[in-house]
Write an enzyme that holds these catalytic residues in place. Structure first.
Site, short mmCIF file in Angstrom:
data_model
loop_
_atom_site.label_atom_id
_atom_site.label_comp_id
_atom_site.label_asym_id
_atom_site.label_seq_id
_atom_site.Cartn_x
_atom_site.Cartn_y
_atom_site.Cartn_z
N ASP A 23 0.75 -1.32 0.08
CA ASP A 23 0.02 0.06 0.03
C ASP A 23 0.87 1.03 0.06
O ASP A 23 1.73 1.36 0.65
CB ASP A 23 -0.89 0.07 1.26
CG ASP A 23 -2.06 0.70 1.22
OD1 ASP A 23 -2.29 1.35 -0.19
OD2 ASP A 23 -2.80 1.19 2.04
N ARG A 53 0.25 7.52 -2.77
CA ARG A 53 0.69 8.70 -1.83
C ARG A 53 2.32 8.97 -2.33
O ARG A 53 2.80 10.17 -2.18
CB ARG A 53 0.49 8.35 -0.33
CG ARG A 53 -0.89 8.64 0.11
CD ARG A 53 -1.33 8.11 1.29
NE ARG A 53 -1.31 6.88 1.07
CZ ARG A 53 -1.54 5.83 1.90
NH1 ARG A 53 -1.48 6.24 3.26
NH2 ARG A 53 -1.90 4.27 1.81
N HIS A 103 2.44 3.02 -8.91
CA HIS A 103 2.57 1.90 -9.29
C HIS A 103 3.50 1.20 -9.83
O HIS A 103 4.35 -0.05 -9.55
CB HIS A 103 1.29 1.70 -10.15
CG HIS A 103 -0.14 1.93 -9.46
ND1 HIS A 103 -0.15 1.61 -8.10
CD2 HIS A 103 -1.08 2.75 -9.85
CE1 HIS A 103 -1.44 2.13 -7.54
NE2 HIS A 103 -1.76 2.90 -8.71
N SER A 119 -7.59 -5.38 -5.00
CA SER A 119 -8.66 -5.86 -4.52
C SER A 119 -9.93 -5.94 -5.24
O SER A 119 -10.15 -5.17 -6.19
CB SER A 119 -8.90 -5.11 -3.14
OG SER A 119 -9.40 -4.04 -3.43
N ASN A 126 -11.08 -2.42 -5.49
CA ASN A 126 -10.44 -1.61 -6.19
C ASN A 126 -10.69 -0.94 -7.57
O ASN A 126 -10.23 -0.31 -8.30
CB ASN A 126 -8.62 -1.99 -6.38
CG ASN A 126 -7.90 -1.98 -4.95
OD1 ASN A 126 -7.18 -2.69 -4.93
ND2 ASN A 126 -8.22 -0.84 -4.53
N ARG A 143 -5.48 -1.62 9.04
CA ARG A 143 -6.59 -2.41 8.72
C ARG A 143 -6.18 -3.72 7.61
O ARG A 143 -5.08 -3.38 7.09
CB ARG A 143 -7.41 -1.58 8.09
CG ARG A 143 -7.40 -0.85 6.84
CD ARG A 143 -8.26 0.15 6.41
NE ARG A 143 -7.76 0.93 5.21
CZ ARG A 143 -7.70 2.32 5.67
NH1 ARG A 143 -7.74 2.66 6.63
NH2 ARG A 143 -7.35 3.04 4.71
N SER A 175 -8.29 -4.52 4.80
CA SER A 175 -8.79 -4.23 3.57
C SER A 175 -9.40 -5.56 2.84
O SER A 175 -8.82 -5.68 1.81
CB SER A 175 -7.79 -3.28 2.84
OG SER A 175 -7.54 -2.11 3.35
N GLU A 227 1.09 -12.91 12.45
CA GLU A 227 1.92 -11.78 13.00
C GLU A 227 1.88 -10.37 12.22
O GLU A 227 2.05 -10.68 10.81
CB GLU A 227 3.21 -12.01 13.47
CG GLU A 227 3.30 -13.07 14.41
CD GLU A 227 2.64 -12.58 15.81
OE1 GLU A 227 2.89 -11.34 16.28
OE2 GLU A 227 2.32 -13.44 16.79
#
Ligand code: IPE
Ligand code: IPE
Ligand code: MG
Length: 268
Positions: free
Chosen positions: A42, A46, A59, A87, A90, A216, A218, A229
């Site tokens: 992820d 940004r 990307h 996803s 997405n 999260r 997602s 973990e």
């Protein structure tokens, strides 16, 4: 952007030579590397926006990171590396971004397949490929067949993957088998469900890494993550590299995994 990162002549020692300050390679216990490492890749958008670039550049940069992490995991002797690439949610993104991603998936796969083959990597896909554009699907299916006999690391790419869709599909498959008389509903146990997930036959992820700081899942591996973990880093995926992977594994090795039992140190 094509590179030789996936196949190089590096060994574990040369690939992980010259760690930056703060990374303690000596602390790594090579006999306790997670069997299955999973990455929620992820922060590409940004990363690009922060550099004044468009999201597509993020990307593309993310693909370079994935290459490095694939090589790193092969050198570490990881059995399964899975990566969340797209996803079921997405599809809500602007068509131009979705189209670019689908194009990048196909192109990268074509470019990197020879290198994956030389590394003896077996590629599998998690998710419903039938909804992908034909070229992307064809390239994926070709890669699946071409690497199916490989005995090295399994690379599980989650594309058009959603854990809820995966669980609904497993329920559908079980219902069909029950109607066909192949299974008694009373015999449906955890193994019966697990064997109808996209991850059938693979060990559950021991370590799930999420970049970009989001706390999260997602809709990722809801069933398989029962005892995983988690390692969350604020680093955006395009900046994630072999050293931060080592950091994640070191953190994993420092965890006390109880699986509902007692603290390890209390067991005599
Ligand atoms: C992850 O990066 C890649 C995909 C979901 C395809 P994002 O595109 O989600 O990047 P951010 O989260 O918007 O920064
Ligand atoms: C999760 O990232 C999916 C992938 C990394 C492919 P998203 O960017 O789609 O997740 P949200 O929207 O922040 O939860
Ligand atoms: Mg995101």
């Amino acid at each position: 952007m094509r590179s030789d990162h996936i196949y190089d002549d590096s060994t574990f020692e040369t690939f992980f030579a010259n760690p930056p300050e703060g990374i303690e390679m000596e602390a790594l216990d090579r006999s306790r590397i997670p069997r299955h490492i999973s990455c929620i890749m992820d922060g590409n958008g940004r990363w690009a926006t922060a550099r004044g670039m468009n999201r597509g550049e993020g990307h593309k940069a993310g693909i370079v990171s994935l290459r490095e992490i694939i090589t790193a995991c092969v050198r570490l002797g990881v059995e399964v590396l899975s990566a969340y690439a797209f996803s079921t949610e997405n599809w809500k993104r602007p068509a131009a971004e979705v189209n670019l991603l689908m194009h990048l998936f196909a192109q990268t796969f074509v470019d990197e397949l020879p290198l994956l083959k030389r590394e003896n990597v077996r590629v599998v896909f998690l998710g419903d490929l039938s909804a992908l554009p034909k070229r992307t699907r064809d390239v994926f299916e070709y890669g699946l067949a071409e690497t199916s006999g490989h005995t090295g690391m399994v690379l599980a790419l989650a594309v058009n993957y959603g854990a809820r869709a995966e669980l609904a599909r497993a329920a559908r498959l079980l219902a069909q088998d029950a109607l066909a008389g192949k299974i008694d509903p009373c015999d449906i146990d955890e193994d019966a469900v697990a064997s109808r997930l996209y991850t059938a036959g693979l060990p559950d992820p021991e370590l799930i890494i999420r970049t970009s700081g989001e706390l999260r899942l997602s809709n990722y591996l809801l069933w398989q993550a029962a005892y995983s973990e988690f390692y969350i880093t604020r680093t955006y995926w395009p900046d994630f590299n072999r050293w931060e992977l080592i950091d994640a594994i070191l953190a994993f090795q420092g965890r006390d995994r109880r699986f509902g039992g007692v603290h390890n140190r209390e067991v005599s």
